[in-house]
Scaffold this motif. Structure first.
Motif, PDB file in Angstrom:
ATOM      1  N   LYS A  13      -5.370  11.048  -7.475  1.00  0.00           N
ATOM      2  CA  LYS A  13      -6.538  11.924  -7.557  1.00  0.00           C
ATOM      3  C   LYS A  13      -7.140  12.145  -6.173  1.00  0.00           C
ATOM      4  O   LYS A  13      -7.479  13.276  -5.797  1.00  0.00           O
ATOM      5  N   GLU A  14      -7.257  11.085  -5.397  1.00  0.00           N
ATOM      6  CA  GLU A  14      -7.803  11.198  -4.041  1.00  0.00           C
ATOM      7  C   GLU A  14      -6.872  12.005  -3.138  1.00  0.00           C
ATOM      8  O   GLU A  14      -7.317  12.823  -2.322  1.00  0.00           O
ATOM      9  N   THR A  17      -7.062  15.737  -4.044  1.00  0.00           N
ATOM     10  CA  THR A  17      -8.303  16.316  -3.524  1.00  0.00           C
ATOM     11  C   THR A  17      -8.176  16.606  -2.033  1.00  0.00           C
ATOM     12  O   THR A  17      -8.510  17.706  -1.561  1.00  0.00           O
ATOM     13  N   LYS A  18      -7.668  15.635  -1.287  1.00  0.00           N
ATOM     14  CA  LYS A  18      -7.482  15.817   0.157  1.00  0.00           C
ATOM     15  C   LYS A  18      -6.513  16.955   0.450  1.00  0.00           C
ATOM     16  O   LYS A  18      -6.761  17.789   1.334  1.00  0.00           O
ATOM     17  N   ASP A  21      -8.131  20.388  -0.369  1.00  0.00           N
ATOM     18  CA  ASP A  21      -9.160  20.679   0.635  1.00  0.00           C
ATOM     19  C   ASP A  21      -8.509  21.215   1.908  1.00  0.00           C
ATOM     20  O   ASP A  21      -9.005  22.153   2.538  1.00  0.00           O
ATOM     21  N   SER A  24      -7.005  24.909   1.351  1.00  0.00           N
ATOM     22  CA  SER A  24      -7.835  25.839   0.579  1.00  0.00           C
ATOM     23  C   SER A  24      -7.920  27.234   1.200  1.00  0.00           C
ATOM     24  O   SER A  24      -7.925  28.238   0.491  1.00  0.00           O
ATOM     25  N   ASP A  84     -13.298  22.183 -10.674  1.00  0.00           N
ATOM     26  CA  ASP A  84     -12.229  21.680  -9.819  1.00  0.00           C
ATOM     27  C   ASP A  84     -12.696  20.436  -9.082  1.00  0.00           C
ATOM     28  O   ASP A  84     -13.893  20.256  -8.833  1.00  0.00           O
ATOM     29  N   ILE A  85     -11.738  19.609  -8.697  1.00  0.00           N
ATOM     30  CA  ILE A  85     -12.036  18.351  -8.008  1.00  0.00           C
ATOM     31  C   ILE A  85     -12.121  18.538  -6.495  1.00  0.00           C
ATOM     32  O   ILE A  85     -12.599  17.654  -5.784  1.00  0.00           O
ATOM     33  N   SER A  86     -11.675  19.699  -6.003  1.00  0.00           N
ATOM     34  CA  SER A  86     -11.619  19.937  -4.560  1.00  0.00           C
ATOM     35  C   SER A  86     -12.800  20.780  -4.087  1.00  0.00           C
ATOM     36  O   SER A  86     -12.891  21.974  -4.416  1.00  0.00           O
ATOM     37  N   LEU A 110     -18.072  21.357  -9.362  1.00  0.00           N
ATOM     38  CA  LEU A 110     -17.276  20.247  -8.843  1.00  0.00           C
ATOM     39  C   LEU A 110     -17.183  19.182  -9.923  1.00  0.00           C
ATOM     40  O   LEU A 110     -18.201  18.682 -10.415  1.00  0.00           O
ATOM     41  N   ASP A 112     -14.228  16.370 -12.338  1.00  0.00           N
ATOM     42  CA  ASP A 112     -12.936  15.742 -12.610  1.00  0.00           C
ATOM     43  C   ASP A 112     -12.434  16.203 -13.976  1.00  0.00           C
ATOM     44  O   ASP A 112     -13.103  15.987 -14.993  1.00  0.00           O
TER      45      ASP A 112
END
Length: 240
Positions: A13-14, A17-18, A21, A24, A84-86, A110, A112
């Motif tokens: 998940k982390e 997201t990274k 980002d 994007s 979205d998570i990002s 924002l 999860d």
């Protein structure tokens, strides 16, 4: 489990997201280039299916830069949530919504997808375009969608698939294994991101395997509709 950055101690998940980002700003352009623009026609089909029962509340999970959430405006739903998570992807999507003056109909949130901040039985339709394969726990994410859908509510999933017929299977392997990562290196600073998108698509349980998971969660009337020689599928399921 396929992750964007192999060897990283961060959770999937982390890492996801990274990754999003980081890409994007180039994501929309790369999507058009990699899919040759065909992804837009797939989204139009999802929108058409979403609007069949005149929904009032729709959630688009893993909305990214908001393309599908914005397209869903034609359903005339009173409330459309793009989640979205990002933060990076949402920032791009929020700007699109503002430019189109759709703020009153569409909210970019924002959140999860595996822990949706909404009550049970809230939405008429839930959509996910190219996002379920990024869930850290696929069944958890689908169970959350099931929870927030009202009875007789509809889930629509647009996701990549792997063709099974010759010569499309072989052509897909060449395109996804060599050309897509090459385009990622040309257009993006994060070379691993597009390798991950290719790898995650290859191992995703598409077709009947994904149908079985949806039925396990509790969905009924589950069916999948392969698109464009089998490189993607639209899944449709109903909450009883």
């Amino acid at each position: 489990m396929v992750t964007p950055y192999k060897g990283s101690e961060s959770s999937k998940k982390e890492q996801v997201t990274k990754m999003f980002d980081g890409i994007s700003k180039q994501y929309d352009l790369l999507n058009r280039v990699i899919s040759l623009g065909i992804d837009q026609s797939w989204r139009r089909k999802v929108v058409r299916l979403a609007g069949e029962n005149k929904p009032q509340r729709i959630i688009d999970i893993a909305t990214g830069t908001g393309d599908l959430a914005i397209a869903l405006k034609t359903t005339a739903a009173e409330e459309i949530i793009g989640l979205d998570i990002s933060p990076g992807m949402l920032s791009v999507g929020t700007e699109k919504v503002k430019k189109l003056a759709l703020d009153k109909q569409i909210s970019m949130v924002l959140g999860d997808g595996e822990k949706l901040p909404y009550p049970d039985n809230y939405f008429d339709v839930a959509t996910v375009a190219f996002g379920v394969r990024n869930f850290e726990n696929l069944e958890q994410g689908l169970s959350e969608i099931f929870r927030v859908l009202r009875p007789k509510g509809t889930l629509l999933v647009l996701e990549t698939a792997v063709p099974t017929r010759f010569p499309f299977k072989q052509g897909y392997k060449i395109y996804s294994g060599w050309i897509v990562p090459l385009l990622g290196r040309i257009f993006s600073r994060d070379q691993k991101a597009y390798q991950y998108l290719t790898d995650s698509a290859a191992v995703f349980p598409h077709g009947p395997a994904f149908n079985n998971i949806l039925e396990k969660i509790g969905f009924i009337q589950v069916r999948d509709n392969p698109q464009t020689l089998g490189v993607a599928s639209i899944y449709r399921a109903t909450k009883p």
